[in-house]
Write a protein that holds these residues in place. Structure first.
Motif, PDB file in Angstrom:
ATOM      1  N   PRO A  46       0.811  -1.240   0.000  1.00 28.08           N
ATOM      2  CA  PRO A  46       0.000   0.000   0.000  1.00 28.08           C
ATOM      3  C   PRO A  46       0.833   1.274   0.000  1.00 28.08           C
ATOM      4  CG  PRO A  46      -0.900  -1.607   1.536  1.00 28.08           C
ATOM      5  CD  PRO A  46       0.406  -2.172   1.064  1.00 28.08           C
ATOM      6  N   GLY A  47       2.001   1.293   0.627  1.00 31.78           N
ATOM      7  CA  GLY A  47       2.790   2.508   0.710  1.00 31.78           C
ATOM      8  C   GLY A  47       3.652   2.793  -0.502  1.00 31.78           C
ATOM      9  N   ASP A  48       3.715   1.842  -1.447  1.00 35.20           N
ATOM     10  CA  ASP A  48       4.532   2.034  -2.640  1.00 35.20           C
ATOM     11  C   ASP A  48       3.725   2.750  -3.728  1.00 35.20           C
ATOM     12  OD1 ASP A  48       6.642   0.734  -1.398  1.00 35.20           O
ATOM     13  OD2 ASP A  48       5.946  -1.245  -2.053  1.00 35.20           O
ATOM     14  N   THR A  49       4.406   3.096  -4.805  1.00 39.78           N
ATOM     15  CA  THR A  49       3.783   3.895  -5.856  1.00 39.78           C
ATOM     16  C   THR A  49       3.959   3.221  -7.203  1.00 39.78           C
ATOM     17  OG1 THR A  49       4.218   5.955  -4.668  1.00 39.78           O
ATOM     18  CG2 THR A  49       3.779   6.144  -7.020  1.00 39.78           C
ATOM     19  N   VAL A  50       2.846   3.172  -7.960  1.00 38.41           N
ATOM     20  CA  VAL A  50       2.891   2.786  -9.372  1.00 38.41           C
ATOM     21  C   VAL A  50       2.475   4.003 -10.182  1.00 38.41           C
ATOM     22  CG1 VAL A  50       1.980   1.296 -11.177  1.00 38.41           C
ATOM     23  CG2 VAL A  50       2.351   0.382  -8.901  1.00 38.41           C
ATOM     24  N   ALA A  51       3.297   4.408 -11.134  1.00 38.86           N
ATOM     25  CA  ALA A  51       3.011   5.584 -11.953  1.00 38.86           C
ATOM     26  C   ALA A  51       3.117   5.216 -13.424  1.00 38.86           C
ATOM     27  CB  ALA A  51       3.978   6.717 -11.627  1.00 38.86           C
ATOM     28  N   ARG A  52       2.349   5.943 -14.221  1.00 33.21           N
ATOM     29  CA  ARG A  52       2.459   5.799 -15.682  1.00 33.21           C
ATOM     30  C   ARG A  52       3.085   7.069 -16.240  1.00 33.21           C
ATOM     31  NH1 ARG A  52      -2.016   6.435 -20.315  1.00 33.21           N
ATOM     32  NH2 ARG A  52      -0.800   5.635 -22.079  1.00 33.21           N
ATOM     33  N   LEU A  53       4.210   6.898 -16.924  1.00 31.28           N
ATOM     34  CA  LEU A  53       4.905   8.051 -17.483  1.00 31.28           C
ATOM     35  C   LEU A  53       4.325   8.458 -18.821  1.00 31.28           C
ATOM     36  CD1 LEU A  53       8.652   7.427 -16.643  1.00 31.28           C
ATOM     37  CD2 LEU A  53       6.838   8.438 -15.263  1.00 31.28           C
ATOM     38  N   GLY A  54       3.649   7.564 -19.500  1.00 26.62           N
ATOM     39  CA  GLY A  54       3.123   7.837 -20.819  1.00 26.62           C
ATOM     40  C   GLY A  54       3.340   6.639 -21.712  1.00 26.62           C
ATOM     41  N   GLY A  55       2.458   6.493 -22.719  1.00 24.49           N
ATOM     42  CA  GLY A  55       2.583   5.337 -23.601  1.00 24.49           C
ATOM     43  C   GLY A  55       2.491   4.050 -22.823  1.00 24.49           C
ATOM     44  N   ASP A  56       3.465   3.180 -23.028  1.00 25.92           N
ATOM     45  CA  ASP A  56       3.477   1.884 -22.332  1.00 25.92           C
ATOM     46  C   ASP A  56       4.565   1.830 -21.282  1.00 25.92           C
ATOM     47  OD1 ASP A  56       5.389   2.006 -24.364  1.00 25.92           O
ATOM     48  OD2 ASP A  56       5.521  -0.164 -24.512  1.00 25.92           O
ATOM     49  N   GLU A  57       4.987   2.985 -20.764  1.00 22.46           N
ATOM     50  CA  GLU A  57       6.044   3.050 -19.754  1.00 22.46           C
ATOM     51  C   GLU A  57       5.442   3.255 -18.364  1.00 22.46           C
ATOM     52  OE1 GLU A  57       9.846   4.802 -22.252  1.00 22.46           O
ATOM     53  OE2 GLU A  57       8.632   6.173 -21.053  1.00 22.46           O
ATOM     54  N   PHE A  58       5.818   2.399 -17.437  1.00 23.46           N
ATOM     55  CA  PHE A  58       5.367   2.456 -16.055  1.00 23.46           C
ATOM     56  C   PHE A  58       6.590   2.473 -15.127  1.00 23.46           C
ATOM     57  CE2 PHE A  58       1.988   0.539 -18.478  1.00 23.46           C
ATOM     58  CZ  PHE A  58       0.822   1.079 -17.954  1.00 23.46           C
ATOM     59  N   VAL A  59       6.394   3.080 -13.959  1.00 22.27           N
ATOM     60  CA  VAL A  59       7.466   3.122 -12.959  1.00 22.27           C
ATOM     61  C   VAL A  59       6.892   2.699 -11.619  1.00 22.27           C
ATOM     62  CG1 VAL A  59       9.045   4.590 -11.667  1.00 22.27           C
ATOM     63  CG2 VAL A  59       8.804   4.890 -14.133  1.00 22.27           C
ATOM     64  N   VAL A  60       7.630   1.863 -10.909  1.00 17.04           N
ATOM     65  CA  VAL A  60       7.249   1.435  -9.562  1.00 17.04           C
ATOM     66  C   VAL A  60       8.300   1.968  -8.589  1.00 17.04           C
ATOM     67  CG1 VAL A  60       6.827  -0.516  -8.028  1.00 17.04           C
ATOM     68  CG2 VAL A  60       6.080  -0.624 -10.424  1.00 17.04           C
ATOM     69  N   LEU A  61       7.839   2.678  -7.565  1.00 12.83           N
ATOM     70  CA  LEU A  61       8.720   3.169  -6.504  1.00 12.83           C
ATOM     71  C   LEU A  61       8.479   2.332  -5.256  1.00 12.83           C
ATOM     72  CD1 LEU A  61      10.670   5.145  -5.134  1.00 12.83           C
ATOM     73  CD2 LEU A  61       8.717   6.683  -4.769  1.00 12.83           C
ATOM     74  N   LEU A  62       9.509   1.596  -4.840  1.00 11.88           N
ATOM     75  CA  LEU A  62       9.438   0.757  -3.646  1.00 11.88           C
ATOM     76  C   LEU A  62      10.203   1.456  -2.531  1.00 11.88           C
ATOM     77  CD1 LEU A  62      10.253  -2.676  -5.349  1.00 11.88           C
ATOM     78  CD2 LEU A  62       7.981  -1.701  -4.865  1.00 11.88           C
ATOM     79  N   GLU A  63       9.519   1.808  -1.471  1.00 11.95           N
ATOM     80  CA  GLU A  63      10.140   2.565  -0.384  1.00 11.95           C
ATOM     81  C   GLU A  63      10.455   1.652   0.807  1.00 11.95           C
ATOM     82  OE1 GLU A  63       8.694   6.557   0.437  1.00 11.95           O
ATOM     83  OE2 GLU A  63       7.124   6.269  -1.065  1.00 11.95           O
ATOM     84  N   ASN A  64      11.532   2.008   1.495  1.00 12.94           N
ATOM     85  CA  ASN A  64      11.914   1.347   2.747  1.00 12.94           C
ATOM     86  C   ASN A  64      11.971  -0.179   2.590  1.00 12.94           C
ATOM     87  OD1 ASN A  64      12.697   1.279   5.424  1.00 12.94           O
ATOM     88  ND2 ASN A  64      10.608   1.295   6.207  1.00 12.94           N
ATOM     89  N   ILE A  65      12.810  -0.625   1.673  1.00 12.23           N
ATOM     90  CA  ILE A  65      12.970  -2.062   1.464  1.00 12.23           C
ATOM     91  C   ILE A  65      14.193  -2.560   2.236  1.00 12.23           C
ATOM     92  CG2 ILE A  65      11.860  -1.996  -0.788  1.00 12.23           C
ATOM     93  CD1 ILE A  65      14.617  -2.033  -2.062  1.00 12.23           C
ATOM     94  N   ARG A  66      14.275  -3.887   2.408  1.00 11.33           N
ATOM     95  CA  ARG A  66      15.375  -4.451   3.193  1.00 11.33           C
ATOM     96  C   ARG A  66      16.671  -4.488   2.388  1.00 11.33           C
ATOM     97  NH1 ARG A  66      11.309  -8.101   4.340  1.00 11.33           N
ATOM     98  NH2 ARG A  66      12.259  -9.622   2.901  1.00 11.33           N
ATOM     99  N   ASP A  67      16.562  -4.940   1.124  1.00 13.68           N
ATOM    100  CA  ASP A  67      17.767  -5.099   0.316  1.00 13.68           C
ATOM    101  C   ASP A  67      17.353  -5.182  -1.150  1.00 13.68           C
ATOM    102  OD1 ASP A  67      16.665  -7.646   0.073  1.00 13.68           O
ATOM    103  OD2 ASP A  67      17.950  -8.449   1.646  1.00 13.68           O
ATOM    104  N   LEU A  68      18.335  -5.408  -2.020  1.00 11.43           N
ATOM    105  CA  LEU A  68      18.069  -5.501  -3.456  1.00 11.43           C
ATOM    106  C   LEU A  68      17.156  -6.665  -3.779  1.00 11.43           C
ATOM    107  CD1 LEU A  68      18.604  -4.632  -6.373  1.00 11.43           C
ATOM    108  CD2 LEU A  68      20.700  -6.013  -6.323  1.00 11.43           C
ATOM    109  N   ASN A  69      17.283  -7.768  -3.050  1.00 10.18           N
ATOM    110  CA  ASN A  69      16.444  -8.938  -3.327  1.00 10.18           C
ATOM    111  C   ASN A  69      14.962  -8.628  -3.184  1.00 10.18           C
ATOM    112  OD1 ASN A  69      18.518 -10.683  -3.983  1.00 10.18           O
ATOM    113  ND2 ASN A  69      18.862 -11.291  -1.848  1.00 10.18           N
TER     114      ASN A  69
END
Length: 840
Positions: free
Chosen positions: A474-497
């Motif tokens: 719920p606290g993360d963000t999914v955004a659409r930049l335009g066309g078929d491009e999307f961005v996901v922002l994952l906040e406060n994660i433990r590590d790269l995995n």
């Protein structure tokens, strides 16, 4: 004779005092000016007469003041005014000043007092006359106190006998009527005031005292019109009093005031009040009025109706008002209210929410303005209440639209960057705070969009957005930049995995087919992952790095994710510089062509060339086509490069044909990219052929299979138009793209070029051999010739000859040749070329 005094002996002899005294006494009784008479007997100066105006002003009764010393009115004066008054009385002087007098209840009232000495026939002072008024005529010693009073007051006074003739008039009456006093005395009231003689006098009582006339004997008019000498009219209020002497009625006295200006102001005030009342009733705003002295507050019915209350369901109290204000807005509202009351703001204006009768909250705008006293202290605060709920909802919708994608409802680039900047700042303050950005691009979305239509493409984007939301917290963000491009922002994660698990979850979610228009659409995505940390200083850098990683995923085969590393960024910088240099390559004449021979496998003779673009960089040297062609295709530079290639190749072929006459004319093959395959293509080819003079049949345009299938209907139309020009057509890299078998018979194709990936393994892999055999069989059935690309070994050539392939091209025969090398080959003649290709 204007301006003369009624008792001036040089003008008209005054009537006997005994004849006018009753009229004067009656007039004095009804004056608004206080009249005080006291005896000139020190040290007490006893009061011997007052009119009712004095008792009204001081609160003392007539009995309480008569025969009392003058000092009874002194009270606790500390201003020195009474000392000056006593000095004037002792010296027999007139006196005029503002001073305090004591009221019956002990309070003090300031008056404007004018004092005059009264002389007897021998010229000795026997009385003093005091007048309580704001402006007085200059003090002049008079022999008659009643006359002095009447001449000094501002009200108009005149007396009438029983025949309606004026027996006396004061200067104020003459001034207001536009006459002089001598001209008025003796005139009939009908001449002075037409119709005035008809005014009722009332029926006098025989034993009534002139100073205590019963109220029933008086006639009072609220508003009448009097006429001036010049014919103009003015409004007056007057009192008419019968005059009795020894039980006999002698006439009447009229005391009047010009109320024209006052009536005008009253009418204006009445109209203003009516307008205000109508405005309050008709206005859409609610009205409130707060009396700060009594703490009473008024809410108009409209004020209550805005919140859904009836007039009886909400009390008129400050507590009820504040109780309706939203708790989150109350502190700021009170702060603004107190700031205005303290004089810190010019007006009150505040937007806040208020609870309606049904429990919901509505947005309102409260405006107000304070009324202040002489010390600038607020005594009253009034204003309006406006319902701005609709405006706030529109503003909220506009704000939402400004920060969200209209199709999917996801945050747009602006909102994403705001949240990403906030996250970057958090990580800079806390080095252990980790976050990640996932940049997604849907693979081959353009093909889906073009084949099914934009409406179907929009349905697909909405479905993708919903699946992405289901993959994150719920606290993360999914955004659409335009066309078929999307961005996901994952906040406060433990590590790269943690970020990679989300990327894998997204890819699995997108693998499920999407039902659109009675068919299932399968999609994949390429994802770039950038791990955020305290090292990043700008949100734009993080988004750039995730984008870079996404393009790496696409270049590695799509349907995968790649993790950003610094090497990727360096490579992007190099490519960007390469792009900048490529834009200048044409004008700097850095581009040139190499030509690879195409050989007949039956006669081993030269049948043509494929023109291959080369770039000689002034610093980096010769740059391979595999390096700069993809850059050109991504940046739209491929069109001007292909136009240059087409002109140069056609021009070169014309020159060779004129210099080296061969038995069979040669054909020039030129590649076209998908960027060039549009409605302008036919016109460009016509222009090039006209400019260079090349026979259209000597030009063969090579088009990839995937280009044709991106829009098959458009491809059929364009290819037919090119065939009408006489141009030959080839499908390049056949077998590696989308299946075109169902359309192949509709395409006016002259040649199929078998991709080198099949030819390279022709002598090793039976399966590849079977594929090539199938392609050749299909081409023969359709009347299409076949060129095998990438022929590098004798075994491959032998297999192709055994399969009866018509043409071959590859390093086994010749590498791509520079212009000089081609000309040397052509200059050798057909027989030497035949021997060379046979030996190869």
């Amino acid at each position: 004779m204007s301006g003369s005094v009624a008792l001036d002996p040089s003008n008209v002899p005054p009537p006997p005092i005994h004849s006018v005294l009753p009229w004067m006494e009656a007039a004095i009784v009804h004056l608004n000016t206080g009249v005080l008479l006291f005896e000139a007997q020190p040290p007490h100066y006893p009061i011997c007469f007052i009119n009712p105006a004095v008792t009204t002003l001081t609160g003392h009764s007539l009995e309480a003041l008569l025969e009392q010393p003058l000092a009874v009115l002194r009270g606790g004066d500390t201003s020195g005014s009474w000392a000056s008054l006593e000095e004037a009385i002792a010296n027999g002087h007139s006196f005029s000043s503002s001073m305090p007098i004591a009221r019956y209840d002990g309070s003090t009232v300031w008056i404007a007092l004018s004092l005059y000495p009264i002389l007897d026939a021998e010229g000795h002072r026997n009385h003093y006359l005091g007048l309580f008024q704001e402006q007085m005529l200059s003090g002049v010693e008079r022999s008659q106190p009643d006359e002095l009073i009447l001449n000094a007051v501002g009200e108009g006074i005149y007396g009438l006998d029983l025949q309606g003739c004026i027996t006396f008039a004061n200067p104020a009456a003459a001034r207001m009527l536009g006459w002089s006093v001598p001209d008025l005395v003796g005139q009939s009231i009908d001449r002075i005031l037409p119709g005035g003689g008809a005014l009722p006098m009332g029926t006098p009582q025989m034993n009534a005292s002139p100073l205590t006339l019963p109220s029933g004997e008086l006639y009072h008019s609220d508003t009448e019109e009097f006429c001036r000498q010049d014919g103009t009219r003015f409004l007056v209020e007057y009192t008419r009093t019968p005059i009795l002497h020894n039980g006999q009625m002698l006439g009447s006295v009229l005391v009047f005031q010009d109320v024209t200006e006052r009536k005008r102001h009253e009418e204006a005030l009445r109209e203003s009040e009516e307008r205000y009342a109508l405005a309050v009733q008709g206005a859409n705003d609610g009205i409130w009025d707060w009396n700060l002295k009594t703490d009473e507050i008024y809410f108009s019915p409209r004020w209550k109706a805005i919140l859904g209350y009836s007039d009886n369901t909400l009390p008129n109290s400050l507590e009820a008002w504040f109780d309706c204000v939203h708790p989150d807005d109350l502190v700021n509202f009170k702060r603004e209210l107190n700031a205005h009351l303290a004089g810190m703001t010019s007006h009150l204006e505040h937007e806040h929410r208020m609870r309606a009768y049904n429990g919901s909250y509505r947005w309102v705008l409260t405006r107000g303005l304070a009324v202040r006293d002489g010390s600038s202290r607020a005594t009253r605060l009034a204003g309006s209440l406006t319902d701005i709920t609709d405006r706030k909802e529109i503003e909220a919708q506009l704000m939402h639209d400004a920060l969200h994608d209209t199709l999917t409802g996801l945050p747009n680039r602006a909102l994403l960057m705001d949240r990403l900047r906030h996250t970057v700042e958090l990580a800079r303050r806390n080095s252990r705070y980790l976050y990640a950005v996932l940049f997604l691009d849907i693979d081959r979305f353009k093909v889906i969009n073009d084949s099914l239509g934009h409406m179907a493409g929009d349905v697909l984007l909405v479905a993708i957005a919903q699946r992405l939301i289901a993959c994150i917290r719920p606290g993360d963000t999914v955004a659409r930049l335009g066309g078929d491009e999307f961005v996901v922002l994952l906040e406060n994660i433990r590590d790269l995995n943690s970020a990679l698990m989300v990327a894998e979850r997204i890819q699995r979610a997108l693998e499920a087919p999407v039902p659109i228009e009675n068919q299932e659409i399968f999609i994949t995505s390429s994802i770039g992952v950038a791990l955020g940390s305290a090292d990043y200083r700008a949100a734009e850098d993080l988004l750039r790095d995730a984008d870079t990683a996404m393009y790496r995923a696409k270049s590695q085969g799509r349907a995968r994710y790649e993790i950003f590393n610094t090497g990727m960024h360096q490579q992007v910088v190099v490519l960007m510089q390469l792009e900048n240099d490529l834009r200048r390559a044409v004008e700097r004449q850095e581009l040139f062509l190499h030509y690879q021979p195409i050989i007949s496998l039956r006669a081993f003779r030269l049948v043509g060339f494929e023109a291959l673009l080369r770039w000689q960089h002034p610093v980096r040297g010769e740059i391979p086509p595999g390096t700069f062609i993809p850059v050109a295709e991504e940046t739209e530079l491929i069109r001007p490069l292909e136009r240059w290639t087409l002109r140069a190749a056609c021009r070169q072929m014309c020159q060779w044909q004129s210099r080296f006459p061969l038995g069979e004319p040669l054909t020039m093959h030129v590649n076209l990219s998908s960027k060039h395959f549009d409605g302008n293509l036919v016109g460009e080819i016509q222009t090039v052929l006209a400019e260079t003079g090349l026979n259209p049949t000597r030009l063969n345009l090579e088009i990839t299979e995937s280009m044709l299938m991106e829009n098959a209907e458009l491809a059929v139309s364009l290819l037919n138009q090119l065939k009408q020009l006489g141009v030959k057509l080839s499908i390049d890299d056949f077998g590696t793209g989308y299946s075109s078998l169902s359309y192949l018979h509709r395409f006016p194709i002259d040649t199929l070029k078998v991709d080198r990936s099949f030819v390279n393994k022709l002598d090793q892999d039976a399966e590849q051999l079977a594929i090539v055999r199938t392609i050749m069989t299909l081409a023969w059935n359709l009347g299409i010739e076949v060129i095998a690309e990438g022929v590098e070994t004798t075994k491959q050539l032998a297999q192709l000859v055994a399969l009866q392939c018509e043409y071959g091209q590859g390093f086994h025969f010749s590498e791509p040749l520079a212009t000089e090398a081609v000309e040397a080959l052509l200059d050798a003649g057909e027989s030497q070329m035949h021997e060379r290709f046979m030996r190869s």
